[in-house]
Design an enzyme around this catalytic site. Structure first.
Site, PDB file in Angstrom:
ATOM      1  N   LYS A 100       0.870  -1.165   0.000  1.00  0.00           N
ATOM      2  CA  LYS A 100       0.000   0.000   0.000  1.00  0.00           C
ATOM      3  C   LYS A 100       0.910   1.219   0.000  1.00  0.00           C
ATOM      4  O   LYS A 100       1.610   1.502   0.970  1.00  0.00           O
ATOM      5  CB  LYS A 100      -0.918   0.032   1.216  1.00  0.00           C
ATOM      6  CG  LYS A 100      -1.878   1.213   1.160  1.00  0.00           C
ATOM      7  CD  LYS A 100      -2.511   1.521   2.490  1.00  0.00           C
ATOM      8  CE  LYS A 100      -3.273   2.844   2.355  1.00  0.00           C
ATOM      9  NZ  LYS A 100      -3.718   3.360   3.659  1.00  0.00           N
ATOM     10  N   ALA A 187      -9.315   6.015   4.020  1.00  0.00           N
ATOM     11  CA  ALA A 187      -9.079   7.156   4.910  1.00  0.00           C
ATOM     12  C   ALA A 187     -10.329   7.994   5.145  1.00  0.00           C
ATOM     13  O   ALA A 187     -11.081   8.301   4.217  1.00  0.00           O
ATOM     14  CB  ALA A 187      -7.963   8.079   4.392  1.00  0.00           C
ATOM     15  N   ASN A 209      -9.319   1.899   9.543  1.00  0.00           N
ATOM     16  CA  ASN A 209      -8.460   1.661  10.701  1.00  0.00           C
ATOM     17  C   ASN A 209      -8.954   2.438  11.919  1.00  0.00           C
ATOM     18  O   ASN A 209      -9.483   1.884  12.866  1.00  0.00           O
ATOM     19  CB  ASN A 209      -7.014   2.010  10.360  1.00  0.00           C
ATOM     20  CG  ASN A 209      -6.026   1.657  11.465  1.00  0.00           C
ATOM     21  OD1 ASN A 209      -4.831   1.870  11.339  1.00  0.00           O
ATOM     22  ND2 ASN A 209      -6.474   1.080  12.570  1.00  0.00           N
TER      23      ASN A 209
END
Length: 260
Positions: A100, A187, A209
């Site tokens: 990534k 994100a 995340n």
């Protein structure tokens, strides 16, 4: 729905459309439990936090490599050269030749550098890496990255860690219209509804995340995101009806009981 509708990246098939980041969890054990219930098959990890030679407490030892694809990321890289060096270290350490790609020169906002991201992609693809680049929500850049050989494009929904959702929705919609490779929204997603929204639009997957790791109950939130992804993808496949500018009754206005 899952078995008949796999996510295909670089010729590899995955049943889950949720990619999980492994940072910010209170403990490695909590992270492993969240990964289990999330259903994720791809987990990302910052290379600066991984020590392949560590004897214990290594994130690589907590997750089954037969179940998960480890996707090292170049978090912290400020230039293409730094990102390429980190990717090479991951390959040399036997972690993965999937990467990534993140190039974020400004720590105050962590927005990706488009020129350096494209340059790093070109270098790494030529070296045989499978590159999944984190990028600005820019349709032109998405096309350039795909042409350079990127396995996916990963436009941001909002700045990293902000939990603000799809603030770049219109630009992502344009990317989806012309996508030549899978689109993974990465994100800024802060709630399972954000993940569902992205997949309803036609995004192939999402990466989450912070919203999971910093929840009061990360394991429960991981399950919630799993369900949100399933719901969003199913809604997309079902064919969501278009929006209308005026009201329309769901029942006919004629034929009522007793009407002569």
């Amino acid at each position: 729905m899952h078995r008949e509708d796999p996510l295909i990246i670089a010729g590899r098939s995955f049943q889950s459309r949720l990619l999980l980041g492994t940072g910010k969890f209170a403990s490695h054990q909590q992270m492993a439990e969240a990964a289990e219930v999330s259903g994720a098959e791809i987990v990302t990890m910052a290379l600066r936090r991984v020590d392949p030679g560590a004897s214990q407490g290594n994130i690589l030892d907590l997750l089954d490599p037969e179940r998960y694809l480890f996707l090292p990321n170049t978090s912290g890289a400020r230039s293409a050269d730094e990102a390429v060096r980190l990717a090479r270290l991951a390959r040399a350490g036997g972690i993965s030749d999937w990467v990534k790609l993140e190039v974020t020169p400004h720590p105050s906002h962590l927005l990706p550098d488009s020129l350096e991201t494209l340059r790093a992609t070109e270098i790494l693809v030529k070296e045989g890496f499978t590159v999944l680049p984190y990028m600005q929500a820019d349709p032109i850049l998405a096309k350039q990255l795909a042409d350079a050989g990127a396995a996916t494009v990963m436009p941001l929904g909002a700045p990293i860690g902000t939990n603000r959702g799809l603030r770049t929705r219109d630009a992502i919609a344009l990317i989806l219209q012309e996508a030549e490779v899978p689109v993974v929204v990465d994100a800024g997603l802060g709630a399972p509804s954000h993940a569902a929204e992205a997949l309803e639009m036609g995004a192939d997957a999402v990466l989450v995340n912070t919203a999971i790791a910093t929840a009061e109950d990360p394991v429960a939130m991981a399950k919630a995101f799993r369900l949100g992804c399933v719901a969003g993808r199913l809604a997309y496949l079902a064919g969501r009806p278009g929006e209308r500018s005026s009201a329309e009754a769901s029942s006919p206005l004629t034929g009522f009981l007793g009407e002569s």
